[in-house]
Design a protein around this motif. Structure first.
Motif, PDB file in Angstrom:
ATOM      1  N   ARG A 159       3.916   7.770   5.461  1.00 14.58           N
ATOM      2  CA  ARG A 159       2.834   8.133   4.940  1.00 14.58           C
ATOM      3  C   ARG A 159       1.916   7.036   4.329  1.00 14.58           C
ATOM      4  NH1 ARG A 159       3.769  13.180   1.137  1.00 14.58           N
ATOM      5  NH2 ARG A 159       1.485  12.898   0.891  1.00 14.58           N
ATOM      6  N   ASP A 160       2.828   6.216   3.941  1.00  9.13           N
ATOM      7  CA  ASP A 160       2.463   4.840   3.377  1.00  9.13           C
ATOM      8  C   ASP A 160       1.689   4.013   4.296  1.00  9.13           C
ATOM      9  OD1 ASP A 160       2.781   5.088   0.298  1.00  9.13           O
ATOM     10  OD2 ASP A 160       4.755   5.459   0.921  1.00  9.13           O
ATOM     11  N   VAL A 161       2.219   3.735   5.473  1.00  8.48           N
ATOM     12  CA  VAL A 161       1.788   3.250   6.794  1.00  8.48           C
ATOM     13  C   VAL A 161       0.414   3.744   7.214  1.00  8.48           C
ATOM     14  CG1 VAL A 161       2.247   2.941   9.078  1.00  8.48           C
ATOM     15  CG2 VAL A 161       4.203   2.374   7.543  1.00  8.48           C
ATOM     16  N   ALA A 162       0.288   5.007   6.919  1.00  4.80           N
ATOM     17  CA  ALA A 162      -0.798   5.399   7.239  1.00  4.80           C
ATOM     18  C   ALA A 162      -1.944   5.439   6.362  1.00  4.80           C
ATOM     19  CB  ALA A 162      -0.909   7.115   7.638  1.00  4.80           C
ATOM     20  N   ARG A 163      -1.559   5.119   4.953  1.00 10.01           N
ATOM     21  CA  ARG A 163      -2.712   5.023   4.065  1.00 10.01           C
ATOM     22  C   ARG A 163      -3.115   3.675   4.365  1.00 10.01           C
ATOM     23  NH1 ARG A 163       1.053   8.135   0.667  1.00 10.01           N
ATOM     24  NH2 ARG A 163       0.162   9.957  -0.005  1.00 10.01           N
ATOM     25  N   VAL A 164      -2.269   2.585   4.559  1.00  7.01           N
ATOM     26  CA  VAL A 164      -2.513   1.377   4.604  1.00  7.01           C
ATOM     27  C   VAL A 164      -3.568   1.044   5.800  1.00  7.01           C
ATOM     28  CG1 VAL A 164      -1.741  -0.926   4.959  1.00  7.01           C
ATOM     29  CG2 VAL A 164      -0.667   0.269   3.167  1.00  7.01           C
ATOM     30  N   CYS A 165      -3.304   1.750   6.944  1.00  8.84           N
ATOM     31  CA  CYS A 165      -3.915   1.539   8.148  1.00  8.84           C
ATOM     32  C   CYS A 165      -5.578   2.176   7.858  1.00  8.84           C
ATOM     33  CB  CYS A 165      -3.190   2.671   9.125  1.00  8.84           C
ATOM     34  SG  CYS A 165      -1.805   1.499  10.097  1.00  8.84           S
ATOM     35  N   ARG A 166      -5.548   3.077   6.963  1.00 11.50           N
ATOM     36  CA  ARG A 166      -6.987   3.544   6.700  1.00 11.50           C
ATOM     37  C   ARG A 166      -7.533   2.850   5.718  1.00 11.50           C
ATOM     38  NH1 ARG A 166      -4.149   8.884   6.004  1.00 11.50           N
ATOM     39  NH2 ARG A 166      -3.706   8.583   3.939  1.00 11.50           N
ATOM     40  N   VAL A 167      -6.605   2.060   4.948  1.00  8.72           N
ATOM     41  CA  VAL A 167      -7.451   0.813   4.063  1.00  8.72           C
ATOM     42  C   VAL A 167      -8.148  -0.265   5.147  1.00  8.72           C
ATOM     43  CG1 VAL A 167      -7.215  -0.995   2.587  1.00  8.72           C
ATOM     44  CG2 VAL A 167      -6.029   1.293   1.985  1.00  8.72           C
ATOM     45  N   PHE A 168      -7.233  -0.743   6.127  1.00  8.02           N
ATOM     46  CA  PHE A 168      -7.609  -1.479   6.998  1.00  8.02           C
ATOM     47  C   PHE A 168      -8.910  -1.046   7.473  1.00  8.02           C
ATOM     48  CE2 PHE A 168      -3.630  -3.744   7.323  1.00  8.02           C
ATOM     49  CZ  PHE A 168      -3.816  -4.939   7.647  1.00  8.02           C
ATOM     50  N   ARG A 169      -8.917   0.197   8.129  1.00 12.87           N
ATOM     51  CA  ARG A 169     -10.154   0.543   8.866  1.00 12.87           C
ATOM     52  C   ARG A 169     -11.431   0.690   7.816  1.00 12.87           C
ATOM     53  NH1 ARG A 169      -6.152   4.284  10.912  1.00 12.87           N
ATOM     54  NH2 ARG A 169      -5.679   3.714  12.971  1.00 12.87           N
ATOM     55  N   GLY A 170     -11.224   1.145   6.564  1.00  4.80           N
ATOM     56  CA  GLY A 170     -12.349   1.219   5.577  1.00  4.80           C
ATOM     57  C   GLY A 170     -12.857  -0.122   5.211  1.00  4.80           C
ATOM     58  N   LEU A 171     -12.175  -1.142   5.369  1.00  9.25           N
ATOM     59  CA  LEU A 171     -12.694  -2.489   4.899  1.00  9.25           C
ATOM     60  C   LEU A 171     -13.104  -3.102   6.119  1.00  9.25           C
ATOM     61  CD1 LEU A 171      -9.703  -3.592   2.561  1.00  9.25           C
ATOM     62  CD2 LEU A 171     -12.098  -3.128   2.050  1.00  9.25           C
ATOM     63  N   GLY A 172     -13.107  -2.381   7.596  1.00 12.53           N
ATOM     64  CA  GLY A 172     -13.419  -2.950   8.723  1.00 12.53           C
ATOM     65  C   GLY A 172     -12.800  -4.449   9.209  1.00 12.53           C
ATOM     66  N   LEU A 173     -11.303  -4.034   8.848  1.00 10.13           N
ATOM     67  CA  LEU A 173     -10.424  -5.310   9.016  1.00 10.13           C
ATOM     68  C   LEU A 173      -9.567  -4.908  10.418  1.00 10.13           C
ATOM     69  CD1 LEU A 173      -9.100  -6.307   5.604  1.00 10.13           C
ATOM     70  CD2 LEU A 173     -10.560  -7.514   6.801  1.00 10.13           C
ATOM     71  N   PRO A 174      -9.418  -5.747  11.292  1.00  9.97           N
ATOM     72  CA  PRO A 174      -8.614  -5.327  12.473  1.00  9.97           C
ATOM     73  C   PRO A 174      -7.222  -5.169  12.037  1.00  9.97           C
ATOM     74  CG  PRO A 174      -8.930  -7.677  12.467  1.00  9.97           C
ATOM     75  CD  PRO A 174      -9.944  -7.254  11.422  1.00  9.97           C
ATOM     76  N   LEU A 175      -6.643  -3.885  12.599  1.00  8.49           N
ATOM     77  CA  LEU A 175      -5.114  -3.829  12.374  1.00  8.49           C
ATOM     78  C   LEU A 175      -4.404  -4.582  13.183  1.00  8.49           C
ATOM     79  CD1 LEU A 175      -5.247   0.266  12.490  1.00  8.49           C
ATOM     80  CD2 LEU A 175      -4.364  -1.184  10.636  1.00  8.49           C
ATOM     81  N   PRO A 176      -3.332  -5.219  12.621  1.00  8.00           N
ATOM     82  CA  PRO A 176      -2.357  -5.884  13.321  1.00  8.00           C
ATOM     83  C   PRO A 176      -1.718  -5.072  14.474  1.00  8.00           C
ATOM     84  CG  PRO A 176      -1.434  -5.480  11.181  1.00  8.00           C
ATOM     85  CD  PRO A 176      -2.672  -4.652  11.036  1.00  8.00           C
TER      86      PRO A 176
END
Length: 205
Positions: free
Chosen positions: A116-133
């Motif tokens: 669940r925390d992985v999913a939350r961090v992925c949403r932060v990446f997307r919200g900031l417009g940063l490419p996911l690793p």
């Protein structure tokens, strides 16, 4: 200095509160502020390293104090509390829009099995417009200026004097694919022809 057990004498809701310090909860900052105040009052000067670090973390989040939160990240890491360190890293990474910090948090959560925390961090990446690793962005890994494992294979065979046809047969590839690999290897390594590959690759074990 007295020693406390758990999260403090009054046992505030530390599990919930720790999550809030990285993820804004439904209760909002008012409840979080009350929890931090209760934790601080219950702890006093107790010898409870994790709880004291979490208290500082909560206070830093409420004050949006990046410097203190960075100190808390380092402290939690030294104490060996990886989950709590990752939550602090995620919050700090979000504040700074830092892909590096967010990736550290993402990989820590992944290793801990905190889906669940992985999913939350992925949403932060997307919200900031940063490419996911990789591998969370999906697709194949990009090696950038580094050689991929397949490129290493092709380059080693080419450096050993094998022709494109021989390499294709050995690796079950088409000659056109081998040609493309050789061209990419030369471009990445700065070579002009396949005769340069032996020197560019260096000594082989």
């Amino acid at each position: 200095m007295r020693r406390a057990t758990g999260c403090g004498a009054r046992r505030p809701p530390c599990a919930w509160w720790t999550r809030w310090t990285s993820w804004p909860g439904r209760a909002g900052p008012a409840r979080a502020a009350a929890a931090v105040e209760e934790l601080a009052a219950g702890l006093g000067d107790a010898d409870a390293p994790k709880a004291q670090a979490l208290r500082r973390q909560g206070q830093a989040v409420l004050a949006r104090d990046e410097a203190v939160l960075a100190e808390v990240c380092a402290e939690l890491g030294r104490l060996g509390f990886r989950y709590d360190e990752a939550t602090a890293l995620a919050r700090l990474g979000g504040w700074r829009a830092s892909a590096e910090l967010l990736e550290q948090a993402l990989r820590a959560f992944d290793e801990l099995g905190a889906a669940r925390d992985v999913a939350r961090v992925c949403r932060v990446f997307r919200g900031l417009g940063l490419p996911l690793p990789y591998p969370w962005r999906g697709g194949r890994r990009s090696y950038g200026s580094q050689l991929s494992p397949r490129e290493h294979e092709v380059a080693a065979l080419a450096a050993a004097g094998k022709s494109n046809r021989e390499i294709a047969t050995r690796l079950f590839l088409s000659q056109r694919t081998v040609e493309s690999h050789v061209a990419r290897v030369l471009r990445k390594l700065g070579g002009r022809s396949r005769r340069d590959l032996e020197d560019l690759l260096g000594p082989r074990p």
